[in-house]
Design a protein around this motif. Sequence first.
Motif, PDB file in Angstrom:
ATOM      1  N   ALA A  34      74.581  44.558  -2.036  1.00 21.13           N
ATOM      2  CA  ALA A  34      74.729  44.299  -0.602  1.00 21.13           C
ATOM      3  C   ALA A  34      76.198  44.376  -0.183  1.00 21.13           C
ATOM      4  O   ALA A  34      76.496  44.495   0.998  1.00 21.13           O
ATOM      5  N   LEU A  35      77.118  44.315  -1.178  1.00 23.99           N
ATOM      6  CA  LEU A  35      78.555  44.304  -0.890  1.00 23.99           C
ATOM      7  C   LEU A  35      79.295  45.532  -1.401  1.00 23.99           C
ATOM      8  O   LEU A  35      80.464  45.727  -1.066  1.00 23.99           O
ATOM      9  N   ALA A  36      78.644  46.348  -2.236  1.00 20.48           N
ATOM     10  CA  ALA A  36      79.291  47.540  -2.789  1.00 20.48           C
ATOM     11  C   ALA A  36      78.228  48.533  -3.244  1.00 20.48           C
ATOM     12  O   ALA A  36      77.095  48.163  -3.537  1.00 20.48           O
ATOM     13  N   ASN A  37      78.615  49.793  -3.333  1.00 21.65           N
ATOM     14  CA  ASN A  37      77.706  50.850  -3.760  1.00 21.65           C
ATOM     15  C   ASN A  37      77.917  51.140  -5.241  1.00 21.65           C
ATOM     16  O   ASN A  37      78.959  51.663  -5.634  1.00 21.65           O
ATOM     17  N   TYR A  38      76.956  50.758  -6.066  1.00 24.99           N
ATOM     18  CA  TYR A  38      77.003  51.028  -7.501  1.00 24.99           C
ATOM     19  C   TYR A  38      75.569  51.004  -8.026  1.00 24.99           C
ATOM     20  O   TYR A  38      74.632  50.666  -7.303  1.00 24.99           O
ATOM     21  N   ASP A  39      75.393  51.367  -9.274  1.00 26.97           N
ATOM     22  CA  ASP A  39      74.071  51.397  -9.901  1.00 26.97           C
ATOM     23  C   ASP A  39      73.647  49.963 -10.217  1.00 26.97           C
ATOM     24  O   ASP A  39      74.010  49.412 -11.236  1.00 26.97           O
ATOM     25  N   GLY A  40      72.888  49.357  -9.334  1.00 27.15           N
ATOM     26  CA  GLY A  40      72.487  47.966  -9.482  1.00 27.15           C
ATOM     27  C   GLY A  40      71.156  47.750 -10.163  1.00 27.15           C
ATOM     28  O   GLY A  40      70.600  46.655 -10.099  1.00 27.15           O
ATOM     29  N   ILE A  41      70.609  48.779 -10.799  1.00 28.69           N
ATOM     30  CA  ILE A  41      69.330  48.628 -11.499  1.00 28.69           C
ATOM     31  C   ILE A  41      69.551  48.775 -13.000  1.00 28.69           C
ATOM     32  O   ILE A  41      70.582  49.269 -13.436  1.00 28.69           O
ATOM     33  N   ASP A  42      68.607  48.312 -13.778  1.00 25.05           N
ATOM     34  CA  ASP A  42      68.697  48.441 -15.234  1.00 25.05           C
ATOM     35  C   ASP A  42      68.421  49.870 -15.660  1.00 25.05           C
ATOM     36  O   ASP A  42      67.529  50.526 -15.137  1.00 25.05           O
ATOM     37  N   GLU A  43      69.210  50.356 -16.595  1.00 22.96           N
ATOM     38  CA  GLU A  43      68.947  51.629 -17.237  1.00 22.96           C
ATOM     39  C   GLU A  43      68.168  51.301 -18.504  1.00 22.96           C
ATOM     40  O   GLU A  43      68.635  50.519 -19.311  1.00 22.96           O
ATOM     41  N   GLY A  44      67.023  51.881 -18.703  1.00 18.36           N
ATOM     42  CA  GLY A  44      66.105  51.582 -19.794  1.00 18.36           C
ATOM     43  C   GLY A  44      66.703  51.196 -21.130  1.00 18.36           C
ATOM     44  O   GLY A  44      67.816  51.563 -21.464  1.00 18.36           O
ATOM     45  N   GLU A  45      65.974  50.418 -21.865  1.00 16.04           N
ATOM     46  CA  GLU A  45      66.293  50.009 -23.230  1.00 16.04           C
ATOM     47  C   GLU A  45      67.621  49.259 -23.351  1.00 16.04           C
ATOM     48  O   GLU A  45      68.316  49.357 -24.349  1.00 16.04           O
ATOM     49  N   GLY A  46      67.999  48.509 -22.324  1.00 14.13           N
ATOM     50  CA  GLY A  46      69.171  47.665 -22.406  1.00 14.13           C
ATOM     51  C   GLY A  46      70.502  48.370 -22.452  1.00 14.13           C
ATOM     52  O   GLY A  46      71.513  47.767 -22.799  1.00 14.13           O
TER      53      GLY A  46
END
Length: 95
Positions: A34-46
């Motif tokens: 909500a405050l910056a544009n970045y990859d905020g989701i998990d990328e598989g397998e940790g």
Amino acid sequence: MDVFYRLPTEAEWEYACRAGTTTPFHYGETITTALANYDGIDEGEGRWSGSYGRGPKGIYRQQTTPVDTFPPNAFGLYDMHGNVWESCLYHWHDN
């Protein structure tokens, strides 16, 4: 009249980014999508966690965002966290 521009050093960029704060981000201890544009989701397998510290996971926009999409820091600078990689001047590199 000659005009000279240069990239900021890493220290100058950090100072401008944090706008005089001592926290990791100019708005506090953690970052959210909500405050910056970045990859905020998990990328598989940790391999990559979308959260930072105790911050929540968010979204991944998969593109840059217009300037002023997110609030500015105390110096009035926008998009100092996320969106694209910053470039800094390093005196030990020729380029």
